[in-house]
Write a protein that holds these residues in place. Structure first.
Motif, short mmCIF file in Angstrom:
data_model
loop_
_atom_site.label_atom_id
_atom_site.label_comp_id
_atom_site.label_asym_id
_atom_site.label_seq_id
_atom_site.Cartn_x
_atom_site.Cartn_y
_atom_site.Cartn_z
N ASP A 156 0.79 -1.23 0.00
CA ASP A 156 0.00 0.00 0.00
C ASP A 156 0.82 1.28 0.00
O ASP A 156 0.33 2.33 0.40
N MET A 157 2.06 1.21 -0.44
CA MET A 157 2.87 2.42 -0.56
C MET A 157 3.81 2.31 -1.75
O MET A 157 4.42 1.26 -1.98
N ILE A 158 3.92 3.39 -2.50
CA ILE A 158 4.69 3.40 -3.73
C ILE A 158 6.05 4.07 -3.56
O ILE A 158 6.89 4.04 -4.46
N GLN A 159 6.29 4.64 -2.39
CA GLN A 159 7.51 5.43 -2.19
C GLN A 159 8.78 4.63 -2.45
O GLN A 159 9.76 5.14 -2.99
N GLY A 160 8.80 3.36 -2.04
CA GLY A 160 9.99 2.55 -2.20
C GLY A 160 10.36 2.33 -3.65
O GLY A 160 11.53 2.43 -4.03
N SER A 161 9.37 2.04 -4.49
CA SER A 161 9.67 1.80 -5.90
C SER A 161 10.07 3.08 -6.61
O SER A 161 10.91 3.07 -7.52
N LEU A 162 9.49 4.21 -6.19
CA LEU A 162 9.90 5.48 -6.79
C LEU A 162 11.35 5.81 -6.44
O LEU A 162 12.11 6.31 -7.27
N TYR A 163 11.72 5.52 -5.19
CA TYR A 163 13.11 5.75 -4.79
C TYR A 163 14.04 4.81 -5.55
O TYR A 163 15.13 5.21 -5.97
N ALA A 164 13.62 3.57 -5.75
CA ALA A 164 14.43 2.60 -6.49
C ALA A 164 14.66 3.08 -7.93
O ALA A 164 15.77 2.96 -8.47
N ALA A 165 13.62 3.61 -8.54
CA ALA A 165 13.76 4.12 -9.91
C ALA A 165 14.76 5.28 -9.97
O ALA A 165 15.57 5.38 -10.90
N GLU A 166 14.70 6.14 -8.96
CA GLU A 166 15.65 7.25 -8.88
C GLU A 166 17.07 6.74 -8.69
O GLU A 166 18.02 7.24 -9.31
N TYR A 167 17.22 5.74 -7.83
CA TYR A 167 18.54 5.16 -7.56
C TYR A 167 19.14 4.55 -8.83
O TYR A 167 20.33 4.77 -9.14
N VAL A 168 18.35 3.81 -9.58
CA VAL A 168 18.84 3.19 -10.82
C VAL A 168 19.20 4.26 -11.85
O VAL A 168 20.21 4.14 -12.57
N LYS A 169 18.41 5.30 -11.92
CA LYS A 169 18.70 6.38 -12.86
C LYS A 169 20.02 7.07 -12.52
O LYS A 169 20.82 7.38 -13.41
N GLN A 170 20.27 7.27 -11.24
CA GLN A 170 21.49 7.96 -10.81
C GLN A 170 22.74 7.09 -10.98
O GLN A 170 23.82 7.61 -11.28
N THR A 171 22.59 5.79 -10.76
CA THR A 171 23.75 4.90 -10.80
C THR A 171 23.97 4.24 -12.16
O THR A 171 25.06 3.74 -12.43
N GLY A 172 22.94 4.23 -13.00
CA GLY A 172 23.07 3.60 -14.30
C GLY A 172 23.07 2.08 -14.26
O GLY A 172 23.55 1.42 -15.19
N LEU A 173 22.55 1.49 -13.18
CA LEU A 173 22.47 0.03 -13.08
C LEU A 173 21.65 -0.53 -14.24
O LEU A 173 20.61 0.04 -14.61
N PRO A 174 22.09 -1.65 -14.80
CA PRO A 174 21.39 -2.23 -15.95
C PRO A 174 20.17 -3.05 -15.55
O PRO A 174 20.09 -4.26 -15.79
N ILE A 175 19.22 -2.41 -14.91
CA ILE A 175 17.99 -3.08 -14.52
C ILE A 175 16.86 -2.06 -14.59
O ILE A 175 17.08 -0.87 -14.30
N LYS A 176 15.69 -2.50 -15.01
CA LYS A 176 14.54 -1.60 -15.09
C LYS A 176 13.69 -1.75 -13.84
O LYS A 176 13.37 -2.87 -13.42
N ILE A 177 13.32 -0.63 -13.24
CA ILE A 177 12.43 -0.61 -12.10
C ILE A 177 11.01 -0.35 -12.59
O ILE A 177 10.75 0.65 -13.25
N ILE A 178 10.12 -1.27 -12.29
CA ILE A 178 8.70 -1.07 -12.58
C ILE A 178 8.04 -0.58 -11.30
O ILE A 178 8.00 -1.30 -10.30
#
Length: 212
Positions: free
Chosen positions: A58-80
Motif C-alpha cells: 500500500d505504498m509506492i515510495q519505495g519503488s519510486l526511490y528505487a527508480a531514482e537510484y537506478v537512474k542515478q547509478t546507471g544500473l542495468p535493470i529496469k524498475i517497474i
C-alpha cells in the motif's frame, strides 16, 4: 527478459503498524533507503534480473526511490514502479475476503480504502495507466472469478506460499489474463541469499510488456 514483479523491499515494516490513510504520508528513512538499494543491487547483480517491481504494501515510495537510484547509478535493470494494494471484498459468499492487487507501471496509487470494491479499485488503477495483477488468487478464488475479466494478469505461482498451479483451474475455461510467476520475496534486513537463487520464481519475456 527476466523479471520478478512482486518483491517487498521493506518487508512488513509498515504493513501491520499503520492505517491505510497514512501510507502515503510515510517518508523513507535512511534504513528504508539502504534496504531498497540493497534489494535492487541483489536483483541486478546476484539474481541477474532485467526488470523488477518493488511492491511494498500500500505504498509506492519505495519503488519510486528505487527508480531514482537506478537512474542515478546507471544500473542495468529496469524498475517497474508500483505497490501491492489491499482491499476487502464483502460480496463473496463466505464473507469478507482480503484481496491483494499488484498495481504496476504508475507513479501514484489510485484513491482507495480497505473497503473500496475490487472492481472499482481496478478501474481506478486502470485510469492511472496501471497494469493490475491479482496476487496469489488461490487466497481469493471467489473474488478472482468475479473480476478476472478486469485483470491484466494473475499469479500462477507465488514463491511466498505454495506453487499455485490451481490458479488456472479457478477460472475454468474462460479466456485468461496473463499468468505470472513471482517470488513475493520479503526482505526484512540483513544478508540476502546468494545461492539457490534459481528457486525464486521469475518471468521470461521476449519483450518487456511494461512500456518498453
Amino acid at each position: 527478459m527476466k523479471s520478478d514483479l512482486h518483491i517487498h523491499s521493506l518487508g512488513d515494516k509498515y504493513a501491520d503498524d499503520i492505517n491505510i490513510d497514512d501510507f502515503s504520508k510515510v517518508v523513507l528513512d535512511d534504513d528504508d533507503k539502504n534496504r531498497i538499494r540493497t534489494v535492487v543491487d541483489w536483483c541486478c547483480h546476484n539474481r541477474g534480473l532485467d526488470a523488477v517491481a518493488l511492491t511494498d504494501h500500500d505504498m509506492i515510495q519505495g519503488s519510486l526511490y528505487a527508480a531514482e537510484y537506478v537512474k542515478q547509478t546507471g544500473l542495468p535493470i529496469k524498475i517497474i514502479t508500483g505497490a501491492e494494494c489491499t482491499v476487502f471484498d464483502d460480496t463473496v459468499p463466505l464473507g469478507k475476503s482480503e484481496v491483494h492487487l499488484l498495481c504496476l507501471g504508475i507513479d501514484e496509487l489510485p484513491q482507495y480504502d480497505r473497503w473500496t470494491p475490487v472492481p472499482t479499485f481496478i478501474r481506478r488503477a486502470h485510469q492511472l495507466g496501471a497494469f493490475v495483477i491479482m496476487s496469489h488468487p488461490i487466497d481469493s478464488p471467489d473474488s478472482f472469478k468475479c473480476c478476472w475479466h478486469l485483470l491484466d494478469g494473475y499469479e500462477y505461482k507465488n514463491g511466498h506460499r505454495l506453487s499455485f498451479d490451481k490458479g488456472k483451474r479457478i477460472i475454468g475455461h474462460r479466456e485468461i489474463p496473463i499468468a505470472f510467476c513471482n517470488s513475493d520475496f520479503h526482505y526484512e534486513g540483513g544478508d540476502l541469499p546468494t545461492t539457490d537463487l534459481d528457486k525464486l520464481n521469475s518471468n521470461y519475456y521476449k519483450v518487456d510488456p511494461f512500456r518498453g
